[in-house]
Design an enzyme around this catalytic site. Structure first.
Site, mmCIF file in Angstrom:
data_model
loop_
_atom_site.group_PDB
_atom_site.id
_atom_site.type_symbol
_atom_site.label_atom_id
_atom_site.label_comp_id
_atom_site.label_asym_id
_atom_site.label_seq_id
_atom_site.Cartn_x
_atom_site.Cartn_y
_atom_site.Cartn_z
ATOM 1 N N ASN A 1 -7.347 14.133 -36.322
ATOM 2 C CA ASN A 1 -7.863 15.567 -36.434
ATOM 3 C C ASN A 1 -7.100 16.687 -37.150
ATOM 4 O O ASN A 1 -6.306 17.360 -37.246
ATOM 5 C CB ASN A 1 -7.111 16.011 -34.594
ATOM 6 C CG ASN A 1 -7.720 16.947 -34.091
ATOM 7 O OD1 ASN A 1 -6.969 18.276 -34.311
ATOM 8 N ND2 ASN A 1 -9.015 17.089 -34.047
ATOM 9 N N GLN B 1 6.755 7.859 -30.916
ATOM 10 C CA GLN B 1 6.983 9.904 -31.245
ATOM 11 C C GLN B 1 6.195 10.591 -29.819
ATOM 12 O O GLN B 1 6.989 11.193 -29.434
ATOM 13 C CB GLN B 1 6.388 10.148 -32.509
ATOM 14 C CG GLN B 1 4.719 10.583 -32.019
ATOM 15 C CD GLN B 1 4.842 11.412 -34.118
ATOM 16 O OE1 GLN B 1 4.674 9.800 -35.545
ATOM 17 N NE2 GLN B 1 5.091 12.632 -34.468
ATOM 18 N N HIS C 1 -3.647 20.389 -42.946
ATOM 19 C CA HIS C 1 -3.876 18.908 -43.752
ATOM 20 C C HIS C 1 -4.481 19.092 -44.942
ATOM 21 O O HIS C 1 -3.867 18.382 -45.813
ATOM 22 C CB HIS C 1 -4.517 17.908 -42.297
ATOM 23 C CG HIS C 1 -3.449 17.741 -41.741
ATOM 24 N ND1 HIS C 1 -4.499 18.333 -39.688
ATOM 25 C CD2 HIS C 1 -2.468 17.307 -40.963
ATOM 26 C CE1 HIS C 1 -3.180 17.585 -39.243
ATOM 27 N NE2 HIS C 1 -2.625 16.786 -39.803
ATOM 28 N N SER D 1 -2.854 23.650 -35.660
ATOM 29 C CA SER D 1 -2.223 22.711 -34.992
ATOM 30 C C SER D 1 -3.486 22.109 -34.489
ATOM 31 O O SER D 1 -4.438 22.445 -34.117
ATOM 32 C CB SER D 1 -1.297 23.101 -33.703
ATOM 33 O OG SER D 1 -0.884 22.047 -32.992
ATOM 34 N N SER D 2 -3.633 20.521 -34.176
ATOM 35 C CA SER D 2 -4.297 19.978 -33.695
ATOM 36 C C SER D 2 -3.827 19.932 -32.172
ATOM 37 O O SER D 2 -5.001 19.960 -31.670
ATOM 38 C CB SER D 2 -3.888 18.326 -33.503
ATOM 39 O OG SER D 2 -3.734 17.812 -35.492
HETATM 40 O O1 PAF Z 1 3.376 15.606 -38.371
HETATM 41 C C1 PAF Z 1 2.802 14.172 -37.740
HETATM 42 O O2 PAF Z 1 1.825 14.067 -37.958
HETATM 43 C C2 PAF Z 1 3.519 12.963 -37.917
HETATM 44 O O3 PAF Z 1 4.746 13.314 -36.694
HETATM 45 C C3 PAF Z 1 3.582 12.327 -38.568
HETATM 46 C C4 PAF Z 1 4.634 12.967 -39.670
HETATM 47 C C5 PAF Z 1 2.240 11.487 -39.537
HETATM 48 C C6 PAF Z 1 4.589 11.194 -37.999
HETATM 49 O O4 PAF Z 1 3.247 9.801 -37.352
#
Ligand code: PAF
Length: 266
Positions: free
Chosen positions: A31, A60, A36, A184-185
């Site tokens: 996303n 996570q 990014h 932000s996504s």
């Molecule tokens: O920041 C993120 O998008 C995530 O926490 C990461 C660093 C890709 C780890 O899954």
């Protein structure tokens, strides 16, 4: 641009490119947005080979619903990656990344328990574990992470030092909309009216007021506030709009000087 789904395929490519020059890695959960894109630009400019990883890491997410709702836009992501001259996109499966069935994990015992860690138990163990796994596979010389996730960035730097990983962690500034709201996504999960309301979130953070005063203001505006607190000379906040949780942080020097009445971390 080459898209790779299997660990084995990546490992044989990695052998082929060993002597081709520095590799810059941008790790994401997809996303992709302007934030990014800024990491990809830097990775491309500073390395001979740039790699983007896209993996929505189940370990996570402490909240199952959050994982289910996480926006998935792989086609668009690949277009953006190609536009930014990415050389390889690594999109592994959970089965391969967690072939150990989650038996092994990285646990940090201090920083991962404050701020985000306090409100999302286990979150940073999940982040550090996948970061170490991806670092071990990609073996980059440099890896780029946004300051939007400042606590994550500090934890990753700490892990790299603790395990003597020879990878430079490059911090990249938060990219914001004109309103001040960071990209932000999770913004994609919000209605236009909610996004409009969120402009007040960023304005509050940059207001120069104390953490307590900001928290009161956010509550009075109808946000659910997880925390507003200072840490490492920065101001951090996490709020909820409907079911969507958003975080932000700024350097204290970047706001107006009225910061007496500091709010302690806990
Ligand atoms: O920041 C993120 O998008 C995530 O926490 C990461 C660093 C890709 C780890 O899954």
């Amino acid at each position: 641009m080459r898209t790779i789904h299997s660990v084995q395929e990546w490992q044989s490519i990695r052998k082929e490119i060993t002597n081709k020059g520095p590799i810059g890695l941008v790790m994401t959960m997809g996303n992709l947005h302007e934030g990014h894109a800024s990491l990809l630009k830097k990775a491309r400019a500073e390395n001979l080979i740039s790699i983007l990883s896209i993996f929505i890491n189940p370990a996570q997410f402490n909240d199952k619903k959050d994982l289910e709702n996480y926006p998935k836009t792989i086609e668009q992501d690949l277009v953006l990656a190609a536009e930014h001259g990415v050389d390889y996109v690594f999109i592994p499966s959970s089965e391969e990344m967690y072939a150990d069935n989650y038996r092994y994990k990285i646990t940090e015992h201090e920083v991962s328990h404050i701020l985000e860690g306090k409100h999302r138990p286990g979150h940073f163990d999940g982040v550090l574990t996948i970061v170490l796994k991806v670092f071990s596979l990609i073996k980059p010389q440099r890896a780029y992470f946004g300051e939007k996730d400042y606590q994550q960035l500090q934890l990753i730097k700490g892990m790299v030092d603790a395990f003597f990983l020879e990878i430079d962690i490059i911090p990249c500034p938060t990219i914001r909309l004109d309103s001040g709201l960071p990209f932000s996504s999770r913004n994609n999960l919000l209605e236009i009216s909610e996004l409009k309301k969120l402009e007040a979130f960023s304005q509050c953070l940059f207001s120069g007021k104390s953490a307590n005063a900001i928290e009161e203001k956010l509550l009075s505006l109808g946000f659910k506030v997880d925390y507003v607190a200072e840490w490492q000379n920065r101001l951090f906040a996490a709020i909820k709009v409907g079911n969507v949780r958003l975080i932000d942080n700024i350097a204290i020097s970047s706001r107006a000087p009225d910061n007496d009445n500091k709010k302690p971390l806990n």
